[in-house]
Design an enzyme around this catalytic site. Structure first.
Site, PDB file in Angstrom:
ATOM      1  N   ASP A   1      -1.964   8.712 -11.176  1.00 63.47           N
ATOM      2  CA  ASP A   1      -1.930   7.551 -12.059  1.00 63.47           C
ATOM      3  C   ASP A   1      -0.511   7.262 -12.542  1.00 63.47           C
ATOM      4  O   ASP A   1      -0.113   6.100 -12.694  1.00 63.47           O
ATOM      5  CB  ASP A   1      -2.841   7.776 -13.269  1.00 63.47           C
ATOM      6  CG  ASP A   1      -4.315   7.648 -12.916  1.00 63.47           C
ATOM      7  OD1 ASP A   1      -4.631   7.192 -11.799  1.00 63.47           O
ATOM      8  OD2 ASP A   1      -5.154   8.005 -13.770  1.00 63.47           O
TER       9      ASP A   1
ATOM     10  N   ASN B   1      -2.795  12.576  -4.716  1.00 62.59           N
ATOM     11  CA  ASN B   1      -3.909  12.941  -5.596  1.00 62.59           C
ATOM     12  C   ASN B   1      -4.439  14.335  -5.284  1.00 62.59           C
ATOM     13  O   ASN B   1      -4.737  15.126  -6.193  1.00 62.59           O
ATOM     14  CB  ASN B   1      -5.045  11.920  -5.464  1.00 62.59           C
ATOM     15  CG  ASN B   1      -4.774  10.645  -6.243  1.00 62.59           C
ATOM     16  OD1 ASN B   1      -4.104  10.660  -7.267  1.00 62.59           O
ATOM     17  ND2 ASN B   1      -5.294   9.531  -5.745  1.00 62.59           N
TER      18      ASN B   1
ATOM     19  N   HIS C   1      -5.153  13.666 -10.127  1.00 61.82           N
ATOM     20  CA  HIS C   1      -5.247  12.232 -10.378  1.00 61.82           C
ATOM     21  C   HIS C   1      -4.387  11.771 -11.550  1.00 61.82           C
ATOM     22  O   HIS C   1      -3.969  10.607 -11.590  1.00 61.82           O
ATOM     23  CB  HIS C   1      -6.709  11.842 -10.616  1.00 61.82           C
ATOM     24  CG  HIS C   1      -7.534  11.880  -9.363  1.00 61.82           C
ATOM     25  ND1 HIS C   1      -7.562  10.838  -8.475  1.00 61.82           N
ATOM     26  CD2 HIS C   1      -8.333  12.841  -8.843  1.00 61.82           C
ATOM     27  CE1 HIS C   1      -8.361  11.139  -7.464  1.00 61.82           C
ATOM     28  NE2 HIS C   1      -8.841  12.354  -7.661  1.00 61.82           N
TER      29      HIS C   1
ATOM     30  N   ASP D   1       0.848  -1.189   0.000  1.00 54.09           N
ATOM     31  CA  ASP D   1       0.000   0.000   0.000  1.00 54.09           C
ATOM     32  C   ASP D   1       0.885   1.242   0.000  1.00 54.09           C
ATOM     33  O   ASP D   1       1.859   1.321   0.761  1.00 54.09           O
ATOM     34  CB  ASP D   1      -0.906  -0.005   1.236  1.00 54.09           C
ATOM     35  CG  ASP D   1      -2.074   0.953   1.093  1.00 54.09           C
ATOM     36  OD1 ASP D   1      -1.848   2.165   1.294  1.00 54.09           O
ATOM     37  OD2 ASP D   1      -3.195   0.520   0.800  1.00 54.09           O
TER      38      ASP D   1
ATOM     39  N   GLU E   1      -4.514   2.353  -4.533  1.00 55.57           N
ATOM     40  CA  GLU E   1      -3.067   2.261  -4.320  1.00 55.57           C
ATOM     41  C   GLU E   1      -2.658   0.930  -3.715  1.00 55.57           C
ATOM     42  O   GLU E   1      -1.558   0.791  -3.180  1.00 55.57           O
ATOM     43  CB  GLU E   1      -2.603   3.405  -3.400  1.00 55.57           C
ATOM     44  CG  GLU E   1      -3.073   3.302  -1.954  1.00 55.57           C
ATOM     45  CD  GLU E   1      -4.425   3.953  -1.714  1.00 55.57           C
ATOM     46  OE1 GLU E   1      -4.653   4.409  -0.581  1.00 55.57           O
ATOM     47  OE2 GLU E   1      -5.250   4.008  -2.653  1.00 55.57           O
TER      48      GLU E   1
END
Length: 348
Positions: free
Chosen positions: A225, A216, A221, A208, A251
Site C-alpha cells: 500500500d 505484496n 500488503h 501497471d 496496481e
C-alpha cells in the site's frame, strides 16, 4: 438568516466541484458585498507552485470567470507573485491587508481533510467586521465538509486519486468536447479564428506496476500500500495540473490527459517511467512500471478506449516490461490489426 440558508442549500445541491466553487463565490458576493471575491487553487510542485483561478467575480460582473483547467502551468502566476495570498496559504491562517486606506484584501485558507488546497480572497472597501469574518469562516466549514463528502465518493481512499466510478463521466465529457471541436473545425473560419482554435486532443493511458504481486508476497500488503501511495505522488509530480489521474484498483492506474501529439504523450509517460525507476521505495527498493496509451476518438466509449490502452500495456509486459507503448504505433507496425467496422483489435 433565510438568505444564508438559501445559499447553503444551493451550494450543497450539486455534485460538481466547478459548480460548488461558483456557488460559493456567488454566496459570499451576496452576503458580504465585496468589490471582488475569488477562489484560487495552488497547483504544481515545489517552488514552481502557481495560482489557478477557479472562480473570480467582481461586484459588477454578471457571472464568475476562471482559468481553463487545461491552462499551461507556466502561464499562471507564481505563489510569491501574491505575497498576502501566499502567506495565508502557507500558514493556513486568515490574512488581511489594507492598501492606502481604501481597499482591504482578506484571504482565508481553503482546506480539505487532507491538506490546504487554496485561498479564498475578498476585496472590500473596509475592514471586515468580526461578525463578517465568522460568517465567512462558517460558510467555509460547510464548503470543506461538502468537499469531504465529494472526496469520499469520488476518490480512492488510499491514494487520493480519482476512483473508477468517476471515470466514465469524465471520459464522456472529453469526447463531447472533442465532438464539438470537430464540428467547429468543419465550419468556415477566419484566419485569426483558425489560429486560436485549440489543437490538443484527449488521450488515455493505463499504468501497471511490474511484478507487484511479488512486492505484496515478499514485504506484505502494508508495504504494498505504501508503494501505491508513493507512486500516486510521483504521478502527481510528473503529470500536469489538468491531467486526470485515477486508481482503477490493485496496481492499475489510468490517466486521462490532453496533448497535441503522440510524441508529447509518449514524453509524459516516459517521464513517469524514468522517475519511478530511479526512485528508491522504502524497504522495497526500485520498481518499474509498464504503460500503454491511445488517442481518444470522437464517438469513443470508455471501455473501447481503455481496452486499446490495456492491450498496449499487455504488449509492453510481454516484451520486457518497464516500457511505454503507443497503441497507434503498434497498429502502424502491424502488431495489431484494427477492425474499422467496430474498432476492435486482434493480436496476431
Amino acid at each position: 438568516m433565510t438568505q444564508l440558508v438559501d445559499h447553503l442549500a444551493e451550494m450543497t445541491g450539486y455534485r460538481d466541484r466547478d459548480v460548488l466553487d461558483v456557488t460559493l463565490v456567488g454566496a459570499l458576493r451576496d452576503m458580504v458585498r465585496p468589490q471582488c471575491v475569488a477562489i484560487f487553487r495552488a497547483v504544481g510542485e515545489g517552488d514552481q507552485q502557481r495560482w489557478l483561478t477557479r472562480a473570480h467575480q467582481r461586484a459588477e460582473d454578471p457571472a464568475p470567470s476562471g482559468d481553463p483547467l487545461w491552462a499551461e502551468l507556466e502561464s499562471l502566476p507564481l505563489l510569491d507573485d501574491h505575497p498576502l495570498r501566499a502567506d495565508c496559504f502557507r500558514q493556513s491562517e486568515m490574512r488581511s491587508c489594507t492598501v492606502e486606506g481604501t481597499l482591504t484584501t482578506t484571504c482565508f485558507p481553503l482546506t480539505t481533510d487532507r491538506e490546504i488546497v487554496g485561498v479564498l480572497e475578498l476585496q472590500t472597501g473596509r475592514v471586515l467586521t468580526l461578525e463578517e469574518q465568522q460568517l465567512v469562516g462558517g460558510i467555509l466549514r460547510v464548503y470543506r465538509n461538502f468537499q469531504g463528502l465529494l472526496d469520499y465518493s469520488e476518490r480512492d481512499t488510499l491514494t487520493g486519486l480519482l476512483n473508477r466510478k468517476t471515470f466514465d463521466d469524465a471520459f464522456l465529457r472529453s469526447t463531447s468536447a472533442l465532438n464539438q471541436r470537430q464540428a467547429e473545425e468543419q465550419e468556415p473560419a477566419s484566419g485569426s479564428e483558425r489560429r486560436h482554435r485549440p489543437t490538443s486532443q484527449p488521450w488515455l493511458g493505463v499504468i501497471d506496476i511490474d511484478h507487484f504481486k511479488s512486492v505484496n508476497d515478499t514485504y506484505g500488503h502494508l508495504i504494498g500500500d505504501e508503494v501505491l501511495l508513493l507512486l500516486s505522488r510521483l504521478m502527481r509530480g510528473c503529470f500536469r495540473l489538468h491531467d486526470q489521474l485515477y486508481r482503477f484498483g490493485g496496481e492499475e492506474f489510468v490517466v486521462l490527459l490532453r496533448a497535441s501529439s503522440e510524441a508529447d504523450v509518449q514524453a509524459a509517460f516516459e517521464r513517469l517511467r524514468a522517475t519511478v525507476q530511479s526512485y528508491a521505495f522504502p524497504q522495497v527498493g526500485h520498481i518499474t512500471i509498464s504503460s500503454g496509451f491511445t488517442e481518444v476518438r470522437a464517438g469513443d466509449t470508455p471501455s473501447g478506449a481503455f481496452e486499446r490502452a490495456d492491450k498496449a500495456v499487455y504488449y509492453a509486459k510481454q516484451n520486457g516490461r518497464n516500457r511505454v507503448v503507443s497503441y497507434q504505433s503498434l497498429v502502424a507496425q502491424g502488431v495489431f490489426e484494427e477492425d474499422r467496422r467496430e474498432s476492435d483489435v486482434e493480436l496476431f
